[in-house]
Scaffold this active site. Sequence first.
Site: not given
Ligand code: F6R
Length: 270
Positions: A67, A136, A138, A143
């Site tokens: 992303d 959450d 995701h 989301e």
């Molecule tokens: C990042 C991504 C997100 C993160 C998720 C957890 O490329 O796709 O889904 O993997 O938000 O983020 P952290 O690792 O910062 O807790």
Amino acid sequence: MRVVIEKGENEVAIRAARFVADLVRRKPACVLGLATGGTPLGMYRELIRLHREEGLDFSRVTTFNLDEYVGVPEDHPQSYRYFMQENLFKHLNVVPAKTHVPDGRSLDFEASCRRYEQMIQEAGGIDLQVLGVGRDGHIAFNEPGSSLGSRTRVKSLTGETIRDNARFFGSEDQVPRLAITMGVGTILESQRCLLLATGAAKASAIRSTIEGPITAQITASALQLHRDVIVVLDEEAGSWLTRREYYAEVERAQTLLEAGQLHELGIGNP
Ligand code: F6R
């Protein structure tokens, strides 16, 4: 799902890097799907160490990131392209043209998302997709409520994700509201998924992902439909799982099988 519970963050990083390194050694021209965020940082450091100290060769590897924020230039310190550059790519012998991050600046979203999917196909599909999980539930920026069949597209971030990511931007109002993200359907097409989670803040999301029902409210739960998922957790992130002992038992058997120690499993003669 193979659930591997390691002691702490460091052990998760080393274990996860081993899965990636094994693939790169076995298939030097492999296609890696990569994630940003805090979770994979330790694994990236370990891959850099393996490259420097053990000559792990990334020269034929192709990468696709999950992303990117919309409207954030590539050289902005919070763009995911910049993150990958600083935390991984510039430390490896990966060919820059083989590293792909969705284009957050193109205003023709539809065309650029379609093109991203096409590039993944042209590269032969993703062999191993690295994933973190949001509190959450995701994966990527899918989301809660995202279609479990979704493809690469533009998504609005939830308030929770904006609050979580404010730590990188200094304040909530600086966090972009939109991102381009691979869809859940795109992720499920990878040959193998490697989901990482550390820390108590992820315990609830991890329980829902692994032991909860499959639901678009927890997009990571769609991984239950995938035939080859490895989840590497630290004890805190795994602390809400009810079947921890079983996962440990399966892991012990898997390790013995991989080491060819069949007699330890009561198979054949000692
Ligand atoms: C990042 C991504 C997100 C993160 C998720 C957890 O490329 O796709 O889904 O993997 O938000 O983020 P952290 O690792 O910062 O807790």
